[in-house]
Every structure is written in structure tokens, then in C-alpha cells.
Design an enzyme around this catalytic site. Structure first.
Site, PDB file in Angstrom:
ATOM      1  N   SER A 121     -33.435   7.179  29.793  1.00  0.00           N
ATOM      2  CA  SER A 121     -33.753   8.601  29.706  1.00  0.00           C
ATOM      3  C   SER A 121     -35.259   8.759  29.524  1.00  0.00           C
ATOM      4  O   SER A 121     -35.901   7.952  28.870  1.00  0.00           O
ATOM      5  CB  SER A 121     -33.015   9.249  28.531  1.00  0.00           C
ATOM      6  OG  SER A 121     -33.312  10.619  28.438  1.00  0.00           O
ATOM      7  N   LYS A 173     -25.422   6.218  27.659  1.00  0.00           N
ATOM      8  CA  LYS A 173     -26.212   7.147  28.465  1.00  0.00           C
ATOM      9  C   LYS A 173     -25.337   8.252  29.041  1.00  0.00           C
ATOM     10  O   LYS A 173     -25.760   9.409  29.164  1.00  0.00           O
ATOM     11  CB  LYS A 173     -26.915   6.386  29.598  1.00  0.00           C
ATOM     12  CG  LYS A 173     -27.759   7.268  30.534  1.00  0.00           C
ATOM     13  CD  LYS A 173     -28.808   8.074  29.780  1.00  0.00           C
ATOM     14  CE  LYS A 173     -29.919   8.590  30.672  1.00  0.00           C
ATOM     15  NZ  LYS A 173     -29.496   9.322  31.860  1.00  0.00           N
ATOM     16  N   ASN A 177     -25.979  12.239  28.378  1.00  0.00           N
ATOM     17  CA  ASN A 177     -26.127  13.277  29.388  1.00  0.00           C
ATOM     18  C   ASN A 177     -25.100  14.389  29.209  1.00  0.00           C
ATOM     19  O   ASN A 177     -25.375  15.547  29.515  1.00  0.00           O
ATOM     20  CB  ASN A 177     -26.026  12.671  30.780  1.00  0.00           C
ATOM     21  CG  ASN A 177     -27.301  11.960  31.188  1.00  0.00           C
ATOM     22  OD1 ASN A 177     -28.062  11.519  30.340  1.00  0.00           O
ATOM     23  ND2 ASN A 177     -27.533  11.829  32.479  1.00  0.00           N
ATOM     24  N   GLU A 180     -26.539  16.532  26.677  1.00  0.00           N
ATOM     25  CA  GLU A 180     -27.623  17.273  27.329  1.00  0.00           C
ATOM     26  C   GLU A 180     -27.084  18.510  28.050  1.00  0.00           C
ATOM     27  O   GLU A 180     -27.690  19.592  27.992  1.00  0.00           O
ATOM     28  CB  GLU A 180     -28.323  16.338  28.305  1.00  0.00           C
ATOM     29  CG  GLU A 180     -29.483  16.919  29.077  1.00  0.00           C
ATOM     30  CD  GLU A 180     -30.017  15.903  30.077  1.00  0.00           C
ATOM     31  OE1 GLU A 180     -29.789  16.077  31.294  1.00  0.00           O
ATOM     32  OE2 GLU A 180     -30.641  14.921  29.646  1.00  0.00           O
TER      33      GLU A 180
END
Length: 301
Positions: A121, A173, A177, A180
Site C-alpha cells: 500500500s 492487504k 482494502n 479502505e
């Protein structure tokens, strides 16, 4: 260290430059000659094929992949496998699905080739700020790659770590996300509410700047939001269409499989899908239903 960087798009090229700034040597490969030449002009060595790339690296070789997840990654790995030898290392820094990374690690382990998945990221700011690295793979293999991870991270002692065995890096990850997605949706909805309170004529960029300091909702994402509002306060010229690159879907699928409620992440994904429906049949049908049971008027196109 000397390593090969496969994929010289915005992320791959910037990562190569950050590595070179910290003293590493990089040999870059990309199908596009312009991308290879651009990195070469910045001090890297370039190769016009994977065969040439592998030949330019000392043994044991280290190769970092920054290519699109899925078929493109598998195609690159299929081409690399016959070129590599035992004790070589491949690091997949893209947004691969974690189960694909587990499968690939097992395949390369049969040849005694280390396969490390590094969830990465940092976006276009990583060259300057450093990258957040969530790493999965054999502990000894990850330790051998420590100089690379320390150079790419914001600092040698923070912003990166091995989080578990093969697949764990890309799993972390994926969830990153998904989070996010939810954070972005919350910011977008909040600023939309502010904008629609027209009698107050609130300056959205001003509010974003206030929230950046001292507020419990401050974040780097809010910093970027404030910058976007400064550049384009009305979001003029931007279509209300939000893409997704897959990780949000995978996060929701995993939440369902694990029986973990994730309503915010799930709804943020649904909102992205909804943004793409410019001729919503479901909304038309809802209007027709209201007309049928209650005689409510239908707004014509």
C-alpha cells in the site's frame, strides 16, 4: 542488493526508484519499451525480455512482480519458472488473491524457489513517503529480503512486517482494502450531507482542513480528500462512477465464509456497484410498485 523489477507502471517504477535511492541495483522489465527506457534514464538497468532479466541477475536471484492480479501474474510466473533455479526468490507485490498466492507458493516450493507475497500500500505517494508492506511467506526467506523491505518501507523499523505464512500478506492487504472502501464511503457520504445543507453554504474544503488537525476522523485519506476538494470543489467533470479492483469483493466473500458480519464494507461495495447503473431497472420497478399499491406518481424520463 541487486534485483529484477517486473512491471514498470506507476507503482513498479516508483518502487524501483526508491530502491535505487537507497543503494540497491535494479534491472527493470516491462512489455512497454517506453517504460523500460524511462527507468533506465533514471539509473536502472533494463532488459527487453524475462530471459534477459534473469540472465542479468546474480545467483541466487531476486525478482519483484508488480503486474495486474490474476492471469497476468500467472502468465509471468509461467514464463519465469523454467528460467529460475533453486534458492531464487520471487516477491509478488501486486494485489493477488491470497488463495492464488498460497497455490503459487506451493508450486514454486517444489523447485526450492521461495515465493513471498507482499501486500503493498502507498499508491503514487510511496516513492516519497514509503510503502506499507504486509508480507507472507517462509520466515527465513523473508529475513533474507529484509534489506529490500527496509528500503521500501517508510522506515527500517516500521511500516512493514511478516504477518504469517504464504498467503497471509495478501490476505492482510485484502482486508486493508476492504476497510479502505468503508472509510472512503463514510467520508463521501458525510461531505455529501454537508453539501446538501444549502442554507449554510458550507465550504467543504474548509471543513476538511479543520478535521485534519485534532479530529478523531483525521487520516491520510482525509488529507487526500481535502486536496481533492481544493482542486475541484464541485467535483465538476467527474462521472459518478466508482470502479473496484476486486479486493472489496474478496473481503466480503471472506467475511461471509467466516460468518463475520461486515455491513459497512459490504454496503460500501454495493454503493460502488450502484454507481455504475445509469439505467436502473430496479429503481424503475420500485417506482412502479409504489404506483400500483398506493397510486403514488411516477416521475417520467
Amino acid at each position: 542488493m541487486k534485483l529484477g523489477m517486473i512491471g514498470l507502471g506507476r507503482m513498479g517504477a516508483n518502487m524501483a526508484q526508491r530502491l535505487m535511492k537507497d543503494g540497491h541495483q535494479v534491472v527493470g522489465f516491462d512489455p512497454q519499451a517506453a517504460a523500460r527506457n524511462d527507468l533506465q534514464n533514471k539509473g536502472a538497468q533494463s532488459a527487453d525480455s524475462l530471459t534477459a532479466l534473469v540472465a542479468a541477475l546474480p545467483s541466487p536471484r531476486t525478482l519483484w512482480l508488480m503486474v495486474p492480479a490474476g492471469a497476468a501474474t500467472d502468465a509471468s510466473l509461467d514464463a519465469l519458472l523454467p528460467l529460475l533455479q533453486a534458492s531464487d526468490t520471487i516477491i509478488d507485490g501486486g494485489n493477488s488473491f491470497y488463495k492464488d498466492s498460497m497455490r503459487r507458493a506451493a508450486r514454486f516450493a517444489e523447485r526450492d524457489i521461495a515465493y513471498i507475497d507482499s501486500g503493498t500500500s502507498g499508491g503514487i505517494w510511496g516513492l516519497e513517503e514509503g510503502y506499507s508492506l504486509m508480507i507472507g511467506g517462509d520466515e527465513a526467506a523473508v529475513e533474507r529480503m529484509r534489506p529490500i523491505f527496509e528500503s521500501l518501507a517508510p522506515a527500517k523499523d516500521r511500516g512493514w512486517a511478516r504477518v504469517g505464512p504464504a498467503g497471509a500478506g495478501h490476505f492482510a492487504k485484502m482486508v486493508h482494502n476492504g476497510i479502505e472502501y468503508g472509510m472512503m464511503q463514510a467520508y463521501a457520504e458525510g461531505f455529501s450531507i454537508l453539501r446538501h445543507k444549502t442554507e449554510f453554504a458550507i465550504d467543504l474544503q474548509q471543513v476538511a482542513e479543520i478535521w485534519r488537525y485534532g479530529s478523531v476522523v483525521r487520516s491520510w485519506l482525509l488529507d487526500l480528500t481535502a486536496d481533492a476538494l481544493k482542486k475541484n470543489p464541485d467535483m465538476s467533470g467527474i462521472a459518478p462512477y466508482v470502479a473496484d479492483s476486486g479486493e472489496g469483493r474478496w473481503t466480503v466473500d471472506e467475511a461471509i465464509e467466516l460468518n463475520v458480519p461486515a455491513p459497512v464494507i459490504t454496503q460500501s461495495l454495493i454503493e460502488r456497484l450502484r454507481s455504475r447503473d445509469k439505467d436502473s431497472f430496479s429503481d424503475k420497478l420500485l417506482s412502479a410498485m409504489r404506483n400500483e399499491f398506493g397510486g403514488h406518481p411516477i416521475k417520467k424520463e
